[in-house]
Scaffold this active site. Structure first.
Site, PDB file in Angstrom:
ATOM      1  N   ARG A 108      -6.251   8.569   1.700  1.00 42.32           N
ATOM      2  CA  ARG A 108      -5.535   8.867   2.944  1.00 42.32           C
ATOM      3  C   ARG A 108      -4.388   9.859   2.727  1.00 42.32           C
ATOM      4  O   ARG A 108      -4.326  10.894   3.376  1.00 42.32           O
ATOM      5  CB  ARG A 108      -4.983   7.593   3.597  1.00 42.32           C
ATOM      6  CG  ARG A 108      -6.039   6.575   3.971  1.00 42.32           C
ATOM      7  CD  ARG A 108      -6.850   7.054   5.136  1.00 42.32           C
ATOM      8  NE  ARG A 108      -7.643   5.986   5.729  1.00 42.32           N
ATOM      9  CZ  ARG A 108      -8.309   6.108   6.866  1.00 42.32           C
ATOM     10  NH1 ARG A 108      -8.290   7.237   7.526  1.00 42.32           N
ATOM     11  NH2 ARG A 108      -9.013   5.102   7.344  1.00 42.32           N
ATOM     12  N   ASN A 139      -8.539  -2.676  -2.453  1.00 41.81           N
ATOM     13  CA  ASN A 139      -9.904  -2.314  -2.077  1.00 41.81           C
ATOM     14  C   ASN A 139     -10.163  -0.814  -2.181  1.00 41.81           C
ATOM     15  O   ASN A 139     -11.318  -0.382  -2.237  1.00 41.81           O
ATOM     16  CB  ASN A 139     -10.211  -2.795  -0.651  1.00 41.81           C
ATOM     17  CG  ASN A 139      -9.323  -2.153   0.394  1.00 41.81           C
ATOM     18  OD1 ASN A 139      -8.106  -2.204   0.283  1.00 41.81           O
ATOM     19  ND2 ASN A 139      -9.912  -1.565   1.418  1.00 41.81           N
ATOM     20  N   HIS A 140      -9.096  -0.002  -2.232  1.00 35.46           N
ATOM     21  CA  HIS A 140      -9.289   1.444  -2.392  1.00 35.46           C
ATOM     22  C   HIS A 140      -9.366   1.852  -3.857  1.00 35.46           C
ATOM     23  O   HIS A 140      -9.626   3.028  -4.140  1.00 35.46           O
ATOM     24  CB  HIS A 140      -8.172   2.213  -1.689  1.00 35.46           C
ATOM     25  CG  HIS A 140      -8.375   2.289  -0.207  1.00 35.46           C
ATOM     26  ND1 HIS A 140      -8.938   3.386   0.414  1.00 35.46           N
ATOM     27  CD2 HIS A 140      -8.115   1.391   0.776  1.00 35.46           C
ATOM     28  CE1 HIS A 140      -9.005   3.168   1.716  1.00 35.46           C
ATOM     29  NE2 HIS A 140      -8.509   1.960   1.959  1.00 35.46           N
ATOM     30  N   ASP A 188      -4.063  -0.330  -3.493  1.00 33.78           N
ATOM     31  CA  ASP A 188      -4.209   0.810  -2.582  1.00 33.78           C
ATOM     32  C   ASP A 188      -3.190   1.898  -2.908  1.00 33.78           C
ATOM     33  O   ASP A 188      -2.363   2.288  -2.083  1.00 33.78           O
ATOM     34  CB  ASP A 188      -4.098   0.380  -1.120  1.00 33.78           C
ATOM     35  CG  ASP A 188      -5.385  -0.254  -0.611  1.00 33.78           C
ATOM     36  OD1 ASP A 188      -6.281  -0.526  -1.438  1.00 33.78           O
ATOM     37  OD2 ASP A 188      -5.502  -0.483   0.604  1.00 33.78           O
ATOM     38  N   ASP A 221       0.828  -1.203   0.000  1.00 33.73           N
ATOM     39  CA  ASP A 221       0.000   0.000   0.000  1.00 33.73           C
ATOM     40  C   ASP A 221       0.866   1.257   0.000  1.00 33.73           C
ATOM     41  O   ASP A 221       1.760   1.412   0.826  1.00 33.73           O
ATOM     42  CB  ASP A 221      -0.885   0.039   1.254  1.00 33.73           C
ATOM     43  CG  ASP A 221      -1.908  -1.091   1.295  1.00 33.73           C
ATOM     44  OD1 ASP A 221      -1.667  -2.117   0.647  1.00 33.73           O
ATOM     45  OD2 ASP A 221      -2.927  -0.924   1.974  1.00 33.73           O
TER      46      ASP A 221
END
Length: 704
Positions: free
Chosen positions: A282, A310-311, A278, A249
Site C-alpha cells: 500500500r 497477513n501482508h 504489515d 500496521d
C-alpha cells in the site's frame, strides 16, 4: 512564565536547563488554528518558543476551555519527544455511529441545488464511505493473491523457462539475479559495522531526503536478520517488567515510523518494542520500513520483536503493491524472493507475561486450540498466510479441510473482532470472515476465554484501519481487546495513527496518536471517483440485479436501489445516504418516480485508450459490452499476465493472453468468463500481434 501568561493558568510549563521543552499541558480543546500550530513546534525549534508564545499571547487570551474539560487533558495525544512531552490539542470531531468520524468538507446541498430529494436527511461520513470502499477493494485484491497462490506451480515453471532462455542466449537473467545496472544500482551503502546512530541516520535520510537503501545493503540486512528471526520461537515472551511499545500496521509509511520513534523513543536495551505486522504494501516505502526494522532487530535482538502480519506473504505482496515497489527500485525478482523467504522466519505473536497477548489479527478457532498449538505451527513451511478457494476444494468442487497449521495461521493473521452490538450471537462463537474472505470474526467471549488460558488481561491486535488510530473493545471481567493501526492518512484517507505503551505494572496501555500531515478536503472527491469506478466496472451485474428487482419496469424505489447496490457490489454501506454522490436529476427525478436504473447505469461510460501520444487509440462506448466483461477482472488479469510473461519484457503474444485468460476463467462463474479473442482485439487495435502488460493495467478510463 511567557507560556503561563499567554495560555492562562490552565497551562503549566516547567523550566529546565535545556533547549528542549519539558512539560506543556494545554487544556483548551478548541484552540483557534493559529494557536493550535503552537503545539506543532518541533524540539529543534524549542529555542524560539518564547518569542513564538509572546507573539501569539493576544490571540491566546481568547482560547477557552471546553465545558467539563478536566484541568489537564487525558493521555490522548500525549507525546514524548526527545527528553520532553507535548500534549497535542486534538482537532474537533463530529461524533457518529461506530466512533469519531471526520465529516465531508462539502455538503450534499452543494451537489444538487434545487433538488432536495437527492440530498440525504442524514449526514454521511466521509471516513465511513472510505472504509467501505477500502474493505471491498481489500477483498478483491485477496482474490488476486489467492489466484497467485493457486498458480504457484505455474510461476515456478515460468521461472525455469526464463532461466533456460537466458542460458540459451548466453546472458544471465537479470530479473532472477542480484545484478543491478543504471538507476537500479543507486542508493545508500551501509558501513561494515552498523550501530544505533547509523540506523537512526539512515531512517532520517530516508524521510528527509527520500533516499533508498542500496540493493547490496538491503540484501545484507535480510541475510543477517533471517537466522536471528528463525531462532525465535513462534511465541515470543517478554518476562521483565519494563516499558513495552506496540506499533501496529505501518504499510510502507516510513514517515509514521519516524514519528513513532520520536513519540516513544528509539529501540534500545531499556525498552521492548513489538512491531505487529504489515510492514509493507500500500505505501511507497515498504523496503525502507523493512530495512529499519530488521536493522534494529540485529542491534537489539532481545528487545525488538517482530510479529508476522497477513501482508508478510509473497502472493499478497504481488496483489497489494510491494512486488511492484521492489521491481521499480531494484528491477530484480531475486530480492523479492529473498524477502518472501525471510517472511517465513518471522514469529507469530508475543506475550507480555501476565499482561497482554499481542498478535496481528485474531485467535485460533479450532476447537480446543491452546497456545501450545500455536507454538507448534511449522511457520518455515508456510510461505502463504491464507488457503485460497482453489486449494480447499476437491475435484468435485466440495470443500475439503485445510491443514490445521495453515488454518491457525490464517486465523491469527486475517481475523477481526466484532462488538456485541454489531452481532450479539458472536459473543459465544466464531464465524467465517465473509467481508475479508479469510480468517474468522470472533466476539468478546472468545477473547475472554483465550486470555484466561494465558493468564492475561489484554489482547492487542492490528490489521484494521480505524479512524482514531486505536480502538478498545470491552470484553468484560476486566479484560479488553485493543486494535492499533500506525499508518496515518492510510491510502489517502483521514485516519490518525496510534501506538500503545505498556508501563511497568498491570495497568492498561497508554494510547498515543499522531498523523504525518493533516488530511485535505479531497478525500470526499476521491470517494466519489472510486464509487463511479465501481459502478462502471460492475454495470453488467448491477443491470441484472436492477432488472430482477424492477420486474419488467424501468424505475425502482430508492430503498430498493440501495439494497441492490449493497448486495451486488458486496459493500456494507447505506447507499441511500450517499445518493447525491451517484444519482442525478435525470436518473432520480423524484421520490415518487423512483430511480431510472438504465439512465443511472448508462451515465457511467467506459473507455479504453490503447497506446500513447499520437499512437493512442480510444475505444469508447461502441465496445461497451465487450469491455464490461474485462473491467471487473482487470487486476487479476494483470497479475496473471505478469506471471506468465516468460521473457520478462512486459509484452504478451496472443498465445500468452489466451493462456492467462484460460487460467483466470477456471476461477470464474460461467456467466462471468472472459473471451480471450475479444480482449486481444481491443488491446491490439493496431494489429501488432502483441500487447503491453503495463498499458493493460493503466488504460481504463471511466467517466460519468
Amino acid at each position: 512564565a511567557l507560556c503561563d501568561k499567554a495560555l492562562g493558568p490552565s497551562c503549566e510549563v516547567k523550566a529546565a536547563e535545556t533547549s528542549w521543552p519539558i512539560q506543556a499541558h494545554i487544556t483548551p480543546s478548541t484552540l483557534p488554528p493559529r494557536i493550535r500550530n503552537l503545539a506543532s513546534l518541533r524540539p529543534a525549534m524549542a529555542a524560539r518558543i518564547a518569542p513564538a508564545v509572546r507573539s501569539l499571547s493576544a490571540l491566546a487570551r481568547n482560547a477557552t476551555c471546553a465545558p467539563g474539560m478536566p484541568a489537564r487533558v487525558a493521555s490522548r495525544g500525549m507525546w514524548r519527544m526527545g527528553r520532553g512531552i507535548w500534549n497535542l490539542p486534538q482537532r474537533p470531531h463530529r461524533r457518529g455511529k461506530g466512533g469519531w468520524r471526520a465529516m465531508s468538507a462539502a455538503s450534499e446541498e452543494e451537489l444538487h441545488p434545487g433538488h432536495p430529494h437527492l440530498n440525504s436527511s442524514v449526514e454521511s461520513s466521509t471516513f465511513e464511505v472510505f472504509q467501505a470502499l477500502y474493505e471491498r477493494e481489500y477483498a478483491e485484491r485477496l482474490k488476486v493473491a489467492n489466484l497467485m497462490n493457486s498458480l504457484a506451480d505455474v510461476a515456478e515453471k515460468k521461472k525455469e523457462q526464463r532461466a533456460e532462455l537466458a542460458s540459451r542466449s548466453g546472458h544471465g537473467d537479470l530479473q532472477d539475479s542480484f545484478v543491478t545496472k543504471g538507476i537500479f544500482a543507486m542508493g545508500m551503502q551501509l558501513p561494515d559495522v552498523i550501530d544505533h546512530d547509523g540506523v537512526v541516520d539512515m531512517l532520517k535520510r530516508m524521510v528527509r531526503d527520500g533516499e533508498r537503501i542500496h540493493l547490496d545493503s538491503f540484501k545484507r540486512i535480510i541475510d543477517e536478520a533471517m537466522p536471528v528471526l528463525a531462532a525465535e520461537p513462534n511465541i515470543q515472551l517478554i518476562e521483565n517488567d519494563r516499558r513495552v511499545v506496540v506499533i501496529g500496521d505501518l504499510h510502507g509509511s516510513i514517515a509514521d515510523l519516524l514519528l513513532c520513534f520520536e513519540a516513544a523513543g528509539y529501540p534500545g536495551d531499556d525498552v521492548d518494542y513489538v512491531f505487529n505486522g504489515d510492514f509493507v504494501d500500500r505505501g511507497e516505502h515498504g523496503v525502507e520500513v523493512l530495512s529499519v526494522l530488521l536493522a534494529f532487530k540485529l542491534l537489539y535482538p532481545d528487545t525488538v520483536k517482530l510479529n508476522r502480519g497477513n501482508h508478510e506473504d509473497m502472493n499478497v505482496g504481488r496483489a497489494y503493491g510491494f512486488f511492484d515497489e521492489v521491481m521499480t527500485k531494484y528491477g530484480t525478482r531475486a530480492i523479492y524472493d529473498l524477502v518472501g523467504e525471510m517472511y517465513t522466519t518471522i514469529p507469530l505473536c508475543t506475550i507480555i507475561r501476565n499482561k497482554a497477548f499481542i498478535v496481528h489479527a485474531g485467535i485460533p478457532s479450532l476447537p480446543g486450540a491452546t497456545i501450545f498449538h500455536v507454538g507448534a505451527i511449522g511457520r518455515r513451511g508456510l510461505k502463504g498466510t491464507v488457503a485460497s478457494q482453489w486449494d480447499v476444494k476437491d475435484p468435485e468442487g466440495k470443500m475439503k479441510p485445510r491443514p490445521s497449521s495453515l488454518r491457525m495461521l490464517e486465523d491469527l493473521l486475517w481475523s477481526d473482532p466484532v462488538a456485541p452490538d454489531e452481532g450479539a450471537f458472536l459473543d459465544d462463537f466464531s464465524e467465517p470472515n465473509v467481508k475479508r474472505g479469510a480468517g474468522i470474526v470472533y466476539g468478546p467471549k472468545m477473547i475472554r476465554e483465550w486470555l484466561h488460558k494465558l493468564g492475561c488481561k489484554y489482547m492487542v491486535r492490528s490489521h484494521q484501519c480505524v479512524e482514531t488510530g486505536a480502538e478498545t473493545l470491552d470484553c468484560g471481567q476486566g479484560m479488553a481487546c485493543y486494535t492499533v493501526f500506525s499508518a496515518s492518512n492510510y491510502q489517502g484517507g483521514s485516519n490518525e495513527a496510534a501506538l500503545l505503551v505498556f508501563q511497568p505494572g498491570d495497568g492498561p496501555p497508554q494510547i498515543l496518536r499522531q498523523r504525518v500531515s493533516n488530511p485535505g478536503p479531497e478525500l470526499a472527491q476521491r470517494n466519489r471517483a472510486a464509487l463511479v469506478n465501481l459502478v462502471a466496472a460492475n454495470k453488467k451485474r448491477l443491470r441484472r440485479g436492477f432488472a430482477a428487482a424492477a420486474g419488467g419496469g424501468a424505475h425502482i424505489p430508492l430503498n430498493v436501489w440501495g439494497d441492490v447496490m449493497r448486495q451486488e457490489l458486496g459493500m456494507d454501506l447505506d447507499f441511500c445516504k450517499i445518493r447525491g454522490e451517484l444519482l442525478t436529476p435525470v436518473s432520480f427525478p423524484s421520490v415518487e418516480a423512483g430511480v431510472d436504473y438504465n439512465a443511472f447505469l448508462d451515465s457511467h461510460k467506459v473507455e479504453v485508450a490503447v497506446g500513447k501520444g499520437k499512437e493512442q487509440v480510444v475505444c469508447g462506448q461502441g465496445r461497451g459490452d465487450s469491455l464490461q466483461a474485462f473491467l471487473p477482472h482487470r487486476n487479476m488479469l494483470g497479475a496473471v499476465f505478469r506471471m506468465i510473461d516468460v521473457n520478462g519484457d512486459g509484452m504478451l503474444s496472443r498465445e500468452e493472453v489466451e493462456s492467462g485468460v484460460e487460467m483466470l476463467n477456471q476461477s470464474l462463474p460461467e456467466a462471468d468468463r472472459i473471451d480471450a479473442d475479444a480482449l486481444f482485439a481491443v488491446m491490439d487495435s493496431k494489429g501488432k500481434g502483441q500487447i503491453s502488460i503495463d498499458e493493460f493495467t493503466e488504460i481504463w478510463n471511466i467517466s460519468v
